[in-house]
Design a protein around this motif. Structure first.
Motif, PDB file in Angstrom:
ATOM      1  N   PRO A 422      -7.897   2.276  -0.391  1.00 46.96           N
ATOM      2  CA  PRO A 422      -8.256   2.818   0.938  1.00 46.96           C
ATOM      3  C   PRO A 422      -9.437   3.773   0.831  1.00 46.96           C
ATOM      4  O   PRO A 422      -9.612   4.464  -0.175  1.00 46.96           O
ATOM      5  CB  PRO A 422      -6.976   3.532   1.376  1.00 46.96           C
ATOM      6  CG  PRO A 422      -5.891   2.958   0.539  1.00 46.96           C
ATOM      7  CD  PRO A 422      -6.501   2.567  -0.755  1.00 46.96           C
ATOM      8  N   ILE A 423     -10.225   3.818   1.856  1.00 46.67           N
ATOM      9  CA  ILE A 423     -11.427   4.638   1.826  1.00 46.67           C
ATOM     10  C   ILE A 423     -11.072   6.120   1.758  1.00 46.67           C
ATOM     11  O   ILE A 423     -11.810   6.925   1.168  1.00 46.67           O
ATOM     12  CB  ILE A 423     -12.317   4.326   3.043  1.00 46.67           C
ATOM     13  CG1 ILE A 423     -13.731   4.873   2.822  1.00 46.67           C
ATOM     14  CG2 ILE A 423     -11.710   4.849   4.317  1.00 46.67           C
ATOM     15  CD1 ILE A 423     -14.448   4.244   1.671  1.00 46.67           C
ATOM     16  N   LEU A 424      -9.946   6.524   2.347  1.00 43.64           N
ATOM     17  CA  LEU A 424      -9.514   7.922   2.229  1.00 43.64           C
ATOM     18  C   LEU A 424      -9.214   8.282   0.785  1.00 43.64           C
ATOM     19  O   LEU A 424      -9.497   9.397   0.332  1.00 43.64           O
ATOM     20  CB  LEU A 424      -8.279   8.161   3.094  1.00 43.64           C
ATOM     21  CG  LEU A 424      -8.475   8.205   4.600  1.00 43.64           C
ATOM     22  CD1 LEU A 424      -7.156   8.474   5.296  1.00 43.64           C
ATOM     23  CD2 LEU A 424      -9.483   9.261   4.988  1.00 43.64           C
ATOM     24  N   GLN A 425      -8.640   7.332   0.036  1.00 47.25           N
ATOM     25  CA  GLN A 425      -8.363   7.574  -1.370  1.00 47.25           C
ATOM     26  C   GLN A 425      -9.663   7.719  -2.153  1.00 47.25           C
ATOM     27  O   GLN A 425      -9.793   8.594  -3.018  1.00 47.25           O
ATOM     28  CB  GLN A 425      -7.549   6.411  -1.932  1.00 47.25           C
ATOM     29  CG  GLN A 425      -6.971   6.665  -3.313  1.00 47.25           C
ATOM     30  CD  GLN A 425      -5.742   7.535  -3.258  1.00 47.25           C
ATOM     31  OE1 GLN A 425      -4.712   7.145  -2.758  1.00 47.25           O
ATOM     32  NE2 GLN A 425      -5.862   8.750  -3.764  1.00 47.25           N
ATOM     33  N   GLN A 426     -10.643   6.885  -1.866  1.00 42.39           N
ATOM     34  CA  GLN A 426     -11.922   6.968  -2.562  1.00 42.39           C
ATOM     35  C   GLN A 426     -12.650   8.268  -2.248  1.00 42.39           C
ATOM     36  O   GLN A 426     -13.288   8.864  -3.126  1.00 42.39           O
ATOM     37  CB  GLN A 426     -12.781   5.760  -2.187  1.00 42.39           C
ATOM     38  CG  GLN A 426     -12.172   4.425  -2.583  1.00 42.39           C
ATOM     39  CD  GLN A 426     -13.084   3.260  -2.301  1.00 42.39           C
ATOM     40  OE1 GLN A 426     -14.313   3.383  -2.422  1.00 42.39           O
ATOM     41  NE2 GLN A 426     -12.520   2.108  -1.935  1.00 42.39           N
ATOM     42  N   THR A 844      -3.315   2.898   7.142  1.00 46.02           N
ATOM     43  CA  THR A 844      -3.271   1.981   6.001  1.00 46.02           C
ATOM     44  C   THR A 844      -3.194   2.722   4.672  1.00 46.02           C
ATOM     45  O   THR A 844      -2.465   2.308   3.766  1.00 46.02           O
ATOM     46  CB  THR A 844      -4.512   1.082   6.014  1.00 46.02           C
ATOM     47  OG1 THR A 844      -5.701   1.896   6.052  1.00 46.02           O
ATOM     48  CG2 THR A 844      -4.504   0.183   7.232  1.00 46.02           C
ATOM     49  N   ALA A 845      -3.923   3.828   4.556  1.00 40.92           N
ATOM     50  CA  ALA A 845      -3.918   4.566   3.295  1.00 40.92           C
ATOM     51  C   ALA A 845      -2.552   5.179   3.014  1.00 40.92           C
ATOM     52  O   ALA A 845      -2.046   5.115   1.883  1.00 40.92           O
ATOM     53  CB  ALA A 845      -4.995   5.662   3.325  1.00 40.92           C
ATOM     54  N   ALA A 894     -10.708  -6.096   5.255  1.00 45.25           N
ATOM     55  CA  ALA A 894     -10.176  -6.261   3.900  1.00 45.25           C
ATOM     56  C   ALA A 894      -8.870  -5.495   3.714  1.00 45.25           C
ATOM     57  O   ALA A 894      -7.918  -5.997   3.099  1.00 45.25           O
ATOM     58  CB  ALA A 894     -11.215  -5.799   2.885  1.00 45.25           C
ATOM     59  N   GLU A 895      -8.788  -4.278   4.253  1.00 46.23           N
ATOM     60  CA  GLU A 895      -7.579  -3.483   4.092  1.00 46.23           C
ATOM     61  C   GLU A 895      -6.391  -4.110   4.817  1.00 46.23           C
ATOM     62  O   GLU A 895      -5.295  -4.227   4.259  1.00 46.23           O
ATOM     63  CB  GLU A 895      -7.820  -2.056   4.604  1.00 46.23           C
ATOM     64  CG  GLU A 895      -8.737  -1.225   3.727  1.00 46.23           C
ATOM     65  CD  GLU A 895      -8.840   0.206   4.208  1.00 46.23           C
ATOM     66  OE1 GLU A 895      -8.064   0.585   5.123  1.00 46.23           O
ATOM     67  OE2 GLU A 895      -9.693   0.949   3.700  1.00 46.23           O
ATOM     68  N   LEU A 900      -1.396  -7.414   4.710  1.00 51.25           N
ATOM     69  CA  LEU A 900      -0.549  -8.479   5.234  1.00 51.25           C
ATOM     70  C   LEU A 900      -0.134  -9.465   4.146  1.00 51.25           C
ATOM     71  O   LEU A 900       0.984  -9.994   4.158  1.00 51.25           O
ATOM     72  CB  LEU A 900      -1.286  -9.232   6.345  1.00 51.25           C
ATOM     73  CG  LEU A 900      -1.596  -8.433   7.614  1.00 51.25           C
ATOM     74  CD1 LEU A 900      -2.463  -9.250   8.552  1.00 51.25           C
ATOM     75  CD2 LEU A 900      -0.324  -8.000   8.314  1.00 51.25           C
ATOM     76  N   LEU A 901      -1.014  -9.706   3.186  1.00 55.26           N
ATOM     77  CA  LEU A 901      -0.710 -10.678   2.139  1.00 55.26           C
ATOM     78  C   LEU A 901       0.101 -10.071   0.999  1.00 55.26           C
ATOM     79  O   LEU A 901       0.825 -10.778   0.316  1.00 55.26           O
ATOM     80  CB  LEU A 901      -2.008 -11.271   1.580  1.00 55.26           C
ATOM     81  CG  LEU A 901      -2.816 -12.161   2.533  1.00 55.26           C
ATOM     82  CD1 LEU A 901      -4.042 -12.694   1.830  1.00 55.26           C
ATOM     83  CD2 LEU A 901      -1.961 -13.299   3.063  1.00 55.26           C
TER      84      LEU A 901
END
Length: 1001
Positions: A422-426, A844-845, A894-895, A900-901
């Motif tokens: 996730p972008i927050l993690q990055q 999502t993060a 992408a996230e 979902l997968l």
């Protein structure tokens, strides 16, 4: 009637005192040799007391026996004490719990008056021990099982519910106080020198107080007792509440640790701490214990360290991470970007507190390094303050801070990390990298220079610049320029000549290498310990009254009769009758009705008053309008937004107010719309971290979904017009000249109007969006189909029409003529970026962080079927509201597609139509928003596209359908729509996917 009763024996009562009641005296059966005639009801030994209690004594003999058993014992360990473990004390405790309490509890409660010699106080003194609490629990469990085993057809025994209520009250009284566990352990361990014996006693105490046994047994018994006895429904049985019981355990642990304990007692309370962490409220436990032991004036920080030293390594790690979360939530998150001088002081104090926990422990310092550099660490979603405080502690050791920098650089260039994290993690890890690089440059500049000349660093920057996501490239450029500026001169510094890296956020990131935080004293965080008498004295002090101004004497008549010449004076009009005064009974007329709040602080005060119906109703009806009106005027909403939101989320419908859920949701939506930058992420954090029920978490998701659509301009709330100031609105007559209709008739110009929200508001919205997407597809398929195909789309039109008619949809019927597909509304990039950063990314993060969290309770809550389906629909609605013009659409796609997968979502969709429908709706929203960039999707995510196609085809084949427009039929139509869209993309861009699909399957 006389013949029904036959006397068994006659007892002469000669010589008794006047007024003596012979019914209260019972023959105890004790022989004359062992008992003096002058005291026939007083026990002389524990055996005597046991014999007396078993023979149903009168109340006075019972109190005398309890006084004998509860008397102060000498220090001689050989003397009998009912609170110490032993065979005779166990028998006495068993008799008291099983025979005395059911028979005499009502009388004992009436006799309580605060005296130590009252019957209830004496009974509690006898049972305040490990054996006493264990006996009450055993008896309570047996009574509960007996009640559950009764046949349903026969009448239930009323004595069982009464006995259960008495045992629950007794347990609450026994556990009252902050020194219950310490006193029980002190009595049990007194005079015990054998370590195996002490270990056995400690294991027994831990099994009773730390295993959750009390909570489970008490909760089950309380439910049964409340069903049978309506009076029990209002009684607060606090041991049945896991949160209250955890707070009680925290207070007992604090009391035991602050009492200058011995080594065995320290180990006991340390083990109890570990047990309590598994009761479901670890953050609350750590916060309460830490605030009293570590963050109070006069507290000794070594006491908290002693608790940690006695724990296993994994439990030390769990406690340390919880401590970091508490510091972040309580002190550091409110500092924002930490640019003020006060922020530096608070960070230094937090670093000092963390340093006192780490001390010289190499293991705990390694835990901090792991927290900073792990792929799921560094405080996801938290402010930068906690990362600065932890790095200030880690920087005290040269090797540790260099280790953090090396791991951060390796992680920065990992392609899988760039693509899937996730972008927050990055962002959090980039902040750690920049901060640690600044410390390393000051400690050893040559080490930083060597690191920046390795292939790992060069590959990291190259991989960042080649990333498809714009935000990932931005972070790579910021890191490259900042670290190059530390080791290179002006003419050799790396410069990408990008405006975004030189202004605003880019400049703030690059300045992190200059941050230097010190480990300071904890004084700014300490909470003063105010004594109770002083507090009462301050509260009772009356404010000085101002001297009232002297009133001039009244002159003339107060009532004056008018003469006939003044008859032309017009009298006042008689006031209209008040509807509240129409009641015949004057005592029912209310003159103290509260007024609607006009300030946010008054609104908060009304919401806190849970005992007033008027305050609660006024607060709920006023909150949506007042919050929207105050959003852009002053700082009231900004200062109290989180407090107001937390009150609304946890509000209960105690008075059964009309439209309670709708008003509550509208109030929360108003807060999010007023402060979307901060409250979007706050509600996302509350959904995962808050201690709320499933229904309350569901309401948080509904608020996020509806707020996102309103911010995107797809919905218009009826409270928005009511909240506007008169200076911002045209008169109705003038507005009609411009709009052609009244203000209320043209509200749907930019979107639909939010009516009173039903419980399934998100489901209805998802159904409407699905219908809008599938209707053109079904019409085109009906026109183009010349024969039966694999999906049988020739009959899709009639099925969709039947489903719409059954669900009451207002969409037009499908015609044979194909209509152009409605395009998704393109909204400004500013709003789309806001939805991405404040709504979508936090959800999502934190979902991925919850999956990797050691607390299994979070995973169990998130994967609850109803909540999981609502969560996926919320993400889909936010993505759909952001629209195709969002700059972060590739990363969002992408996230969500990866979520979902993977992560077990598809596994939970097996056998559950609700989750399956949510997954298919999210896929349909993804494909719809990415309709104009399907080429890029097939090129960058070829494996995901093919894997999704296979899974949807399997789901479609496994659905029966044909149930007349039922739920399964609707899910099958949804699967058919997703499958058609996927196959269109695969057929059109198959050549682009060939290289990516080599080796797939």
């Amino acid at each position: 009637m006389d013949g029904l009763l036959t006397p068994v024996s006659v007892i002469r009562t000669e010589g008794r005192k006047t007024g003596f009641n012979p019914i209260q005296e019972l023959d105890t059966g004790t022989s004359e040799k062992t008992r003096p005639k002058s005291q026939p009801s007083l026990p002389l030994s524990p055996e005597d007391a046991l014999h007396l209690l078993r023979n149903e004594p009168g109340y006075d003999p019972l109190v005398a026996t309890l006084k004998f058993l509860a008397r102060d014992q000498p220090q001689d360990p050989a003397a009998f004490n009912i609170r110490r473990p032993g065979p005779l004390s166990a028998q006495l405790v068993q008799v008291l719990v099983s025979e005395i309490v059911p028979s005499y509890w009502a009388l004992l409660k009436e006799d309580t008056n605060g005296r130590k010699t009252s019957g209830l106080s004496l009974l509690l003194s006898c049972l305040r021990s490990i054996a006493g609490v264990n006996a009450v629990l055993a008896r309570l469990k047996a009574s509960t099982q007996e009640t559950k085993s009764e046949p349903a057809g026969k009448g239930k025994r009323p004595d069982l519910s009464i006995n259960i209520g008495a045992l629950l009250d007794l347990l609450c009284e026994l556990l009252a106080g902050d020194s219950c566990i310490m006193d029980a352990w002190g009595l049990a361990s007194a005079g015990q020198d054998s370590r195996p014996r002490l270990r056995s006693l400690s294991q027994e105490l831990l099994a009773i107080f730390g295993s959750g046994r009390i909570v489970s047994i008490t909760a089950e018994a309380d439910i049964i007792s409340a069903k049978e006895n309506t009076k029990r429904a209002t009684v607060d049985t606090w041991p049945a509440d896991g949160l209250k019981y955890t707070k009680w355990l925290a207070r007992n642990i604090v009391r035991g640790q602050l009492s200058d304990p011995a080594e065995e007692q320290t180990k006991l309370f340390s083990d109890l701490f570990v047990k309590a962490l598994r009761l479901g409220h670890p953050d609350t436990l750590v916060k309460d214990v830490m605030s009293k032991i570590l963050l109070s004036e006069g507290a000794d920080s070594q006491r908290f360290g002693l608790l940690l030293d006695s724990m296993p390594q994994m439990d030390q790690r769990k406690v340390l991470f919880s401590v970091l979360k508490v510091f972040s939530d309580e002190y550091l998150n409110r500092l924002g970007l930490c640019e003020s001088e006060q922020s530096k002081t608070t960070i230094a104090a937090s670093a000092g507190a963390i340093q006192s926990l780490v001390r010289t422990s190499e293991t705990r310092r390694n835990h901090l390094v792991e927290w900073l550099a792990s792929s799921s660490g560094a405080g996801l979603g938290e402010g930068i303050g906690i990362r600065r405080a932890v790095l200030a502690v880690v920087s005290q050791d040269k090797d540790s801070v260099i280790n953090v920098l090396e791991k951060s650089i390796n992680q920065l260039g990992d392609q899988l990390y760039i693509k899937h994290s996730p972008i927050l993690q990055q962002e959090a890890h980039v902040q750690v990298l920049l901060l640690s690089a600044g410390y390393v440059s000051r400690i050893s500049l040559i080490k930083l220079t060597i690191l920046l000349r390795t292939s790992i660093w060069l590959n990291a920057i190259s991989n960042r610049l080649a990333a498809s996501h714009q935000r990932a490239r931005f972070l790579g450029m910021v890191v490259g320029e900042a670290l190059s500026g530390l080791v290179n001169k002006d003419d050799k510094k790396l410069d990408f000549h990008m405006e975004e890296t030189k202004l605003g956020e880019g400049r703030w990131y690059k300045e992190l290498v200059e941050v230097f935080d010190r480990v300071g004293p904890m004084n700014p965080l300490l909470k003063p310990q105010v004594s109770t008498p002083a507090l009462k004295k301050t509260a009772s002090a009356a404010p000085a009254k101002r001297p009232s101004a002297a009133r001039p004497p009244q002159q003339g008549f107060i009532i004056e009769e008018l003469s006939g010449e003044e008859a032309d004076v017009v009298p006042y009009v008689k006031p209209d009758s008040d509807s509240e005064d129409s009641d015949d009974d004057a005592t029912l007329v209310r003159r103290d009705k509260p007024k609607a709040p006009v300030y946010v602080r008054d609104l908060i005060r009304y919401l806190r008053d849970t005992e007033s119906y008027d305050h609660q109703k006024l607060a709920l009806t006023t909150a949506p309008t007042l919050t929207r009106r105050k959003a852009n005027y002053g700082t009231e909403v900004a200062e109290h937004a989180e407090e107001l939101a937390s009150l609304l989320v946890g509000l209960q419908d105690k008075f059964e107010i009309d439209n309670f859920d709708d008003l509550k949701l509208q109030g929360m939506i108003a807060i999010v719309v007023a402060r979307p930058e901060t409250m979007g992420s706050w509600f996302s954090k509350t959904f995962f971290d808050g201690d709320y029920s499933v229904s309350q978490r569901a309401s948080v998701l509904i608020v996020l979904g509806l707020s996102a659509r309103e911010l995107a301009g797809l919905e218009t709330s009826e409270y928005a017009a009511a909240a506007s100031f008169p200076s911002k609105a045209l008169p109705e007559r003038v507005e009609r000249l411009y709009t052609g209709s009244g203000p209320r008739n043209n509200e749907l110009a930019s979107g639909s109007s939010l009516k009173p929200l039903p419980p399934n508001a998100l489901d209805n919205m998802a159904r409407s969006i699905t219908s809008d997407i599938l209707t053109p597809m079904a019409a085109s398929a009906a026109d183009a189909a010349t024969g039966p195909d694999v999906l049988k789309l020739s009959t899709f039109t009639s099925r969709l029409e039947g489903a719409q008619q059954q669900s009451g949809s207002s969409n037009p019927k499908i015609k044979t003529k194909a209509r152009p597909r409605p395009r998704v509304r393109a909204i400004p990039n500013t709003t789309a970026q806001l939805l991405s950063t404040a709504f979508f990314s936090p959800l999502t993060a934190r979902f991925q962080a919850a999956l990797h969290s050691p607390a299994s309770r979070i995973r169990g809550i998130v994967f609850q079927p109803h909540l999981l389906a609502l969560y996926l629909k919320t993400l889909a609605l936010v993505l759909h509201a952001a629209g195709p013009s969002t700059l972060a659409l590739p990363q969002m796609t992408a996230e969500l597609w990866g979520l979902l997968l993977g992560t077990g979502v598809r596994a939970h969709a097996v056998g559950d139509l609700g989750v399956t429908q949510a997954v298919l709706f999210a896929l349909l929203a993804l494909l719809d928003v990415n309709g104009d960039r399907m080429r890029d999707v097939c090129q960058d995510m070829g494996k995901e596209v093919v894997e999704t196609q296979e899974w949807v085809a399997g789901a479609f084949a496994g659905l029966r359908g044909g149930d007349g427009g039922g739920e399964e039929e609707q899910v099958k139509m949804l699967a058919a729509g997703v499958l058609v869209r996927l196959r269109e993309g695969v057929e059109k861009y198959r050549l682009l996917m060939v290289g990516d699909l080599i080796g797939y399957g």
